[in-house]
Design an enzyme around this catalytic site. Structure first.
Site, PDB file in Angstrom:
ATOM      1  CG  ASP A   8     114.238 132.978 -57.937  1.00  0.00           C
ATOM      2  OD1 ASP A   8     114.261 131.724 -58.129  1.00  0.00           O
ATOM      3  OD2 ASP A   8     113.371 133.525 -57.229  1.00  0.00           O
ATOM      4  CB  CYS A  65     111.184 131.915 -59.605  1.00  0.00           C
ATOM      5  SG  CYS A  65     109.399 132.149 -59.733  1.00  0.00           S
ATOM      6  CB  THR A  67     105.528 129.925 -57.485  1.00  0.00           C
ATOM      7  OG1 THR A  67     105.851 131.278 -57.863  1.00  0.00           O
ATOM      8  CG2 THR A  67     105.492 129.808 -55.972  1.00  0.00           C
ATOM      9  N   GLY A  68     107.348 129.845 -60.256  1.00  0.00           N
ATOM     10  CA  GLY A  68     107.207 130.206 -61.669  1.00  0.00           C
ATOM     11  C   GLY A  68     106.399 131.480 -61.856  1.00  0.00           C
ATOM     12  CG  HIS A  98      94.728 126.439 -77.413  1.00  0.00           C
ATOM     13  ND1 HIS A  98      93.532 126.225 -76.768  1.00  0.00           N
ATOM     14  CD2 HIS A  98      94.863 125.415 -78.290  1.00  0.00           C
ATOM     15  CE1 HIS A  98      92.962 125.116 -77.228  1.00  0.00           C
ATOM     16  NE2 HIS A  98      93.762 124.603 -78.152  1.00  0.00           N
ATOM     17  CG  ASN A  99      97.638 130.296 -74.494  1.00  0.00           C
ATOM     18  OD1 ASN A  99      97.709 129.242 -73.843  1.00  0.00           O
ATOM     19  ND2 ASN A  99      96.518 130.984 -74.595  1.00  0.00           N
ATOM     20  CG  HIS A 133      94.253 129.233 -81.072  1.00  0.00           C
ATOM     21  ND1 HIS A 133      93.417 129.245 -79.985  1.00  0.00           N
ATOM     22  CD2 HIS A 133      94.236 127.973 -81.548  1.00  0.00           C
ATOM     23  CE1 HIS A 133      92.914 128.031 -79.807  1.00  0.00           C
ATOM     24  NE2 HIS A 133      93.390 127.242 -80.745  1.00  0.00           N
TER      25      HIS A 133
HETATM   26  C1  RB5 Z   1     111.857 133.401 -53.660  1.00  0.00           C
HETATM   27  O1  RB5 Z   1     111.832 133.111 -52.296  1.00  0.00           O
HETATM   28  C2  RB5 Z   1     110.458 133.248 -54.239  1.00  0.00           C
HETATM   29  O2  RB5 Z   1     109.601 134.240 -53.755  1.00  0.00           O
HETATM   30  C3  RB5 Z   1     110.514 133.286 -55.743  1.00  0.00           C
HETATM   31  O3  RB5 Z   1     111.370 132.284 -56.202  1.00  0.00           O
HETATM   32  C4  RB5 Z   1     109.227 133.035 -56.480  1.00  0.00           C
HETATM   33  O4  RB5 Z   1     108.562 131.914 -56.036  1.00  0.00           O
HETATM   34  C5  RB5 Z   1     108.340 134.195 -56.655  1.00  0.00           C
HETATM   35  O5  RB5 Z   1     107.357 134.145 -57.424  1.00  0.00           O
END
Ligand code: RB5
Length: 147
Positions: A8, A65, A67-68, A98-99, A133
């Site tokens: 994103d 993104c 945080t991922g 493992h996954n 696994h």
């Molecule tokens: C975007 O602002 C943010 O919410 C998105 O990139 C992400 O971190 C969501 O999990």
């Protein structure tokens, strides 16, 4: 390796860096967007990467993104995806060993580009250990209605 990559707006810059890094390593990179810093919705890109992997158009996926987390949640909604949010090389290696993770998710607001590159390198070089696994991966597939 054929690698689908998506992000994103929060992950856009890191995605660009990682896509270049992967191309420099001679991987075949399919950039599924986003293609700028305008605000977009991470589910669209996580789903696109997940679908590319499950369709067999890519061997693995890379999602970024802020945080991922959100993009990883989206990717994991696609049956057959095993997306792992990782923050370091050790979790990247274990996600493969493992996954049998087929999508790796990174948080651009949490990891720097050098750590992100290490994560990608380790993720791509590690292999599934199989053995005990396999039974667990099979159970994940059943949760997806795929086995
Ligand atoms: C975007 O602002 C943010 O919410 C998105 O990139 C992400 O971190 C969501 O999990």
């Amino acid at each position: 390796m054929r690698i689908a990559i998506g992000a994103d707006h929060a992950g856009f810059r890191l995605k660009q860096q990682l896509a270049q890094h992967l191309k420099d390593l001679d991987h075949d990179v399919d950039d599924l967007g986003t293609h700028g810093e305008e605000s977009v919705d991470y589910p669209d890109f996580g789903a696109a990467v997940g679908r590319a992997v499950v369709a067999g158009d890519a061997d693995v996926g890379v999602c970024v993104c802020g945080t991922g987390i959100g993009i990883g949640m989206a990717a994991n909604k696609v049956p057959g995806v095993r997306a792992a949010v990782v923050h370091d090389a050790t979790s990247a290696r274990l996600a493969r060993e493992h996954n049998d993770a087929n999508v790796v998710c990174l948080g651009a607001r949490l990891v720097g580009s050098a750590v992100a590159q290490d994560i990608i390198d380790v993720f791509l070089s590690a292999s599934f250990e199989a053995g005990r696994h396999v039974r667990r991966i099979d159970k994940l597939a059943r949760l997806d209605g795929r086995a």
